[in-house]
Design an enzyme around this catalytic site. Structure first.
Site, PDB file in Angstrom:
ATOM      1  N   GLU A 214       0.832  -1.194   0.000  1.00  0.00           N
ATOM      2  CA  GLU A 214       0.000   0.000   0.000  1.00  0.00           C
ATOM      3  C   GLU A 214       0.879   1.260   0.000  1.00  0.00           C
ATOM      4  O   GLU A 214       1.871   1.328   0.737  1.00  0.00           O
ATOM      5  CB  GLU A 214      -0.887  -0.022   1.241  1.00  0.00           C
ATOM      6  CG  GLU A 214      -1.656   1.247   1.522  1.00  0.00           C
ATOM      7  CD  GLU A 214      -2.263   1.259   2.919  1.00  0.00           C
ATOM      8  OE1 GLU A 214      -3.095   2.132   3.183  1.00  0.00           O
ATOM      9  OE2 GLU A 214      -1.901   0.379   3.746  1.00  0.00           O
TER      10      GLU A 214
ATOM     11  N   ASP B 227      13.659  -3.216  13.927  1.00  0.00           N
ATOM     12  CA  ASP B 227      14.551  -2.206  13.327  1.00  0.00           C
ATOM     13  C   ASP B 227      13.937  -0.827  13.522  1.00  0.00           C
ATOM     14  O   ASP B 227      13.782  -0.042  12.580  1.00  0.00           O
ATOM     15  CB  ASP B 227      14.753  -2.504  11.837  1.00  0.00           C
ATOM     16  CG  ASP B 227      15.871  -1.648  11.218  1.00  0.00           C
ATOM     17  OD1 ASP B 227      16.614  -0.995  11.979  1.00  0.00           O
ATOM     18  OD2 ASP B 227      15.984  -1.627   9.982  1.00  0.00           O
TER      19      ASP B 227
END
Length: 291
Positions: A89, A215
């Site tokens: 998206e 992360d």
């Protein structure tokens, strides 16, 4: 690339939106298609498919928790000339600002999600729950998919306890890379002295596996008009404190983020000392990525 994307995304319209976006690891480009806008990230390295499949699995795992917004993953595809790409998206993002505290709250919700599922499961076992949905609880540390930190492949084999997973699949793995690329005898000697002491730091803690982004630095968070967004995850089930080691080392988060986070997950005794060890993973990974 255009013909591949039209075929894989099943669209007759494929119109570029703005300029390309490049990073150290991947290149990215937004497109208008028949029914939606998509963002396509590509990498031409041999391990690209592994990297992007890990990212897709991570996005899906976060999405299932319904705690914090991530781009909807669509598909991973092989590139004709080698490498791979992931379509997801497209979200028009801007730098995190207004929703910093909200991000802290939602990251805490993400980290608490598996624990809460465990509590629901225990409650269900004490009742006759005809027709109830079984809570999805993970009782080990690891992940069902190999993931990558930058271009470094991470092993996520399931372990019964956090110190074993942390030492074997995060710290030792990074020290092995440093040994391979630098042959640093002093670093190896210091690591052999430190390694047996690490389990002691977690001795008195109840550590329930938490789904972590893996992360979480300022380059992987953003916001739009509706709230905060995280992306480029490298997920696994681990100790929630691990997430903060990365966030604190690379900076970019305001005090409101940490205050909101710790209002839901208070610092456990010994947090600051353990956090220094958590710094080792991103520090070593950063060094190995630059090798």
């Amino acid at each position: 690339m255009e013909n591949l994307l039209k075929s894989e995304l099943k669209t007759t319209v494929l119109k570029l939106l703005g300029g390309s976006r490049g990073g150290y690891i991947c290149q990215g480009q937004a497109y208008e298609t028949d029914g939606r806008r998509v963002f396509v990230k590509s990498n031409d390295k041999p391990q690209a498919r592994i990297m992007l499949e890990g990212e897709m699995a991570s996005l899906r795992e976060i999405q299932k928790t319904n705690t914090i917004r991530v781009p909807q993953p669509i598909k991973v595809m092989d590139l004709p000339g080698g490498g791979a790409a992931i379509a997801m998206e497209y979200i028009k993002m801007k730098s995190l600002n207004k929703y910093s505290a909200k991000l802290g709250e939602q990251m805490a919700d993400l980290h608490l999600y598996n624990k809460e599922n465990g509590e629901k499961l225990r409650q269900k076992e004490q009742t006759i729950g005809v027709g109830q949905t079984e809570p999805n609880y993970v009782d080990k540390f690891g992940f069902h998919q190999v993931t990558c930190y930058g271009n470094i492949t991470q092993v996520n084999e399931w372990q019964n306890d956090w110190p074993t997973f942390f030492i074997r699949h995060r710290l030792q793995a990074q020290m092995d890379l440093i040994e391979r690329d630098y042959g640093d005898r002093k670093a190896r000697e210091l690591w052999e002295q430190l390694k047996p002491k690490i389990p002691e730091m977690f001795h008195d803690l109840e550590i329930i596996p938490a789904l972590v982004h893996g992360d979480l630095w300022s380059g992987n968070v953003a916001e739009d008009d509706y709230g905060p967004i995280v992306f480029d995850p490298s997920c696994f089930y681990g100790h929630s404190e691990f997430e903060l080691g990365i966030a604190m080392m690379f900076g970019g988060f305001s005090s409101s983020f940490f205050s909101a986070y710790h209002s839901k997950i208070p610092k456990a005794p010994g947090f600051e000392k353990r956090n220094l060890i958590d710094y080792l993973v991103p520090a070593c990974q950063k060094q190995c990525i630059s090798c």
